[in-house]
Scaffold this active site. Structure first.
Site, short mmCIF file in Angstrom:
data_model
loop_
_atom_site.label_atom_id
_atom_site.label_comp_id
_atom_site.label_asym_id
_atom_site.label_seq_id
_atom_site.Cartn_x
_atom_site.Cartn_y
_atom_site.Cartn_z
N ARG A 1 -1.75 -3.53 -18.47
CA ARG A 1 -3.00 -2.75 -18.48
C ARG A 1 -2.88 -1.58 -17.54
O ARG A 1 -2.46 -1.73 -16.40
CB ARG A 1 -4.17 -3.60 -17.98
N ASP B 1 -6.31 12.40 -25.96
CA ASP B 1 -6.37 11.02 -25.48
C ASP B 1 -5.72 10.15 -26.55
O ASP B 1 -6.34 9.80 -27.55
CB ASP B 1 -7.84 10.63 -25.26
N THR C 1 -3.44 5.04 -22.49
CA THR C 1 -3.39 3.72 -21.87
C THR C 1 -2.01 3.16 -22.17
O THR C 1 -1.31 3.63 -23.07
CB THR C 1 -4.47 2.78 -22.45
N LYS D 1 -1.95 -0.72 -25.33
CA LYS D 1 -2.34 -0.86 -26.73
C LYS D 1 -1.07 -0.88 -27.60
O LYS D 1 -0.26 -1.77 -27.42
CB LYS D 1 -3.35 0.23 -27.08
N GLU E 1 -0.68 4.95 -0.59
CA GLU E 1 -1.45 6.13 -1.06
C GLU E 1 -0.57 7.36 -1.01
O GLU E 1 0.22 7.55 -0.09
CB GLU E 1 -2.68 6.31 -0.17
N TYR F 1 0.85 -1.20 0.00
CA TYR F 1 0.00 0.00 0.00
C TYR F 1 0.88 1.24 0.00
O TYR F 1 1.93 1.25 0.62
CB TYR F 1 -0.90 0.02 1.25
#
Ligand SMILES: *Cc1c(COP(=O)(O)O)cnc(C)c1O
Length: 418
Positions: A232, A197, A223, A226, A54, A52
């Protein structure tokens, strides 16, 4: 094929191995998919999934972040180098969440946005009515013209009418060049932010085979899975320090909780690969392949939306060309182990679930070593199957041809020569 895995949970292990086999013995033409290297897989499957953290490097709410801080910083540095930008947030879990964070950073709920309509090739998150972007914002859309191409005068006209606070460019199913400089001028005329984008075309941009939005866009999102051929996920970039701060706040705590460090490490590894000369060669090859693939259909009189492609993808109007729906075309191709997705085409009369088109992309099969010759063969086989979709014995023969190709071009374990 990737290595088979063994788990105590046999059910899931078997299903993962079945999927691995499916990926190996199908021709993958979904334009948004690719095959990552085993190095990327290893990072994504590492102990980092336990951690973790954050917050951002050096400013975390949790202890024990000395290594993940370094990993995230390296990912940011490589992203900045790849896209020639000043700031990068590499935490977004996916492109859609990243886009939501961009909206939150630049807009108030109810503000107007202007994006390309879904059936013209835009993404759901660019203002589609049932996406967050259409629910929480006042979304308007521009479209492609009757040739399936962006008309910048029309977009300016629309922008003057709508007066949006943000204009979105960069798409999911558009095969022509996006002229970011022209979008910048339109945004300046109407006082809008420009959001690029580049999810689909980021690999081509890295290789210099498509113009870069870096000099023009206020915010850039891509992203990572691709044409970039990474794990991902997504990232958000900008050259503006104030916007960067807002983006950071809207990613965390705005939309996300703890960063997925295994994914951030896997992004860093794929950025490392994208910085190698082999990556440029790969992008050049996938572009050559896509053009030859597309031209082969055009030569057969098939209706290709927008004409000859200038990137890694294109769309075929299967309704006009073969008298069948996009849904049926994907089912026929799936019988011969070719994976594609149905896609709405401009002014589609079918619903998105049925649609009149299919979208084809060259990124994944180029990763497996396909060159122009193989793409010509595939185009011929697809055309044959779609012209005679009920002919089961023909489909059986084609499926055998496909099996020969997939076994001659196995999924590669690495893309870096050494
Ligand atoms: C793929 C894509 C996205 C969304 O990415 P997900 O990771 O599937 O959420 C956003 N915008 C564009 C243009 C895309 O092509």
């Amino acid at each position: 094929m990737y290595k088979k895995i063994a788990l105590l949970d046999k059910k899931i292990a078997d299903l993962i191995n079945d999927e691995n086999q499916r990926q190996a013995d199908h021709i993958e033409l979904i334009a948004s998919e690719n095959y990552v290297s085993e190095d990327v897989l290893k990072a994504a499957g590492s102990c980092l999934t336990n951690k973790y953290g954050e917050g951002y490097p050096g400013r975390r709410y949790y202890g024990g972040c000395e290594y993940v801080d370094q990993i995230e910083t390296i990912a940011q540095e490589r992203a900045k180098q790849l896209f020639n930008v000043k700031y990068a947030n590499v935490q977004p879990y996916s492109g859609s969440v990243a886009n939501a964070a961009v909206y939150m950073a630049l807009l108030e709920p109810g503000d107007k946005v202007l994006g390309l309509s879904l059936d013209s090739g835009g993404h759901l998150t660019h203002g589609y009515k049932i996406s967050f972007s259409g629910v929480f914002y006042e979304s308007h859309s521009y479209t492609v013209n009757e040739n399936g191409v962006l008309d910048y005068d029309e977009i300016l006209k629309k922008a003057k009418e709508v007066k949006p606070k943000m204009i979105i460019c960069g798409y999911s199913a558009y095969s022509q060049i996006v002229e970011f400089d022209k979008f910048r001028k339109i945004c300046d005329e109407v006082g809008a932010y420009l959001f690029a984008d580049i999810s689909h075309i980021s690999g081509l941009i890295i290789a210099g085979l498509h113009p870069s939005p870096s000099p023009y866009a206020d915010v850039i999102m891509t992203t990572t899975h691709k044409t970039l051929r990474g794990t991902r996920g997504a990232m958000i970039m900008t050259n503006d320090e104030e916007i960067y701060k807002k983006v950071n706040r809207s990613v965390f705590p705005g939309y996300q909780g703890g960063p997925l460090f295994h994914q951030i490490a896997a992004k860093a590894v794929s950025f490392y690969e994208a910085l190698q000369p082999e990556f440029i060669e790969y992008q050049q090859q996938l572009l050559n392949n896509s053009k030859v693939f597309c031209q082969t259909f055009i030569n057969k009189g098939v209706k290709v939306i927008s004409g000859l492609t200038k990137n890694h993808l294109f769309m075929i109007d299967v309704k006009t060309s073969y008298g069948i729906t996009g849904k049926y075309a994907t089912e026929v191709l799936s019988k011969i182990n070719i994976t594609v997705n149905k896609n709405s085409i401009p002014n589609d009369t079918e619903t998105p679930m049925v649609s009149s088109g299919i979208r084809l992309g060259s990124a994944a099969m180029t990763s497996r070593g396909f060159k122009e010759d193989e793409f010509i063969i595939i185009a011929n086989l697809i055309d044959k199957a779609l012209r005679d979709p009920e002919n089961e014995s023909l489909l059986t023969v084609i499926k055998k041809e496909i099996a020969k190709l997939t076994s001659s071009f196995p999924i590669k374990r690495s893309y870096i020569k050494r």
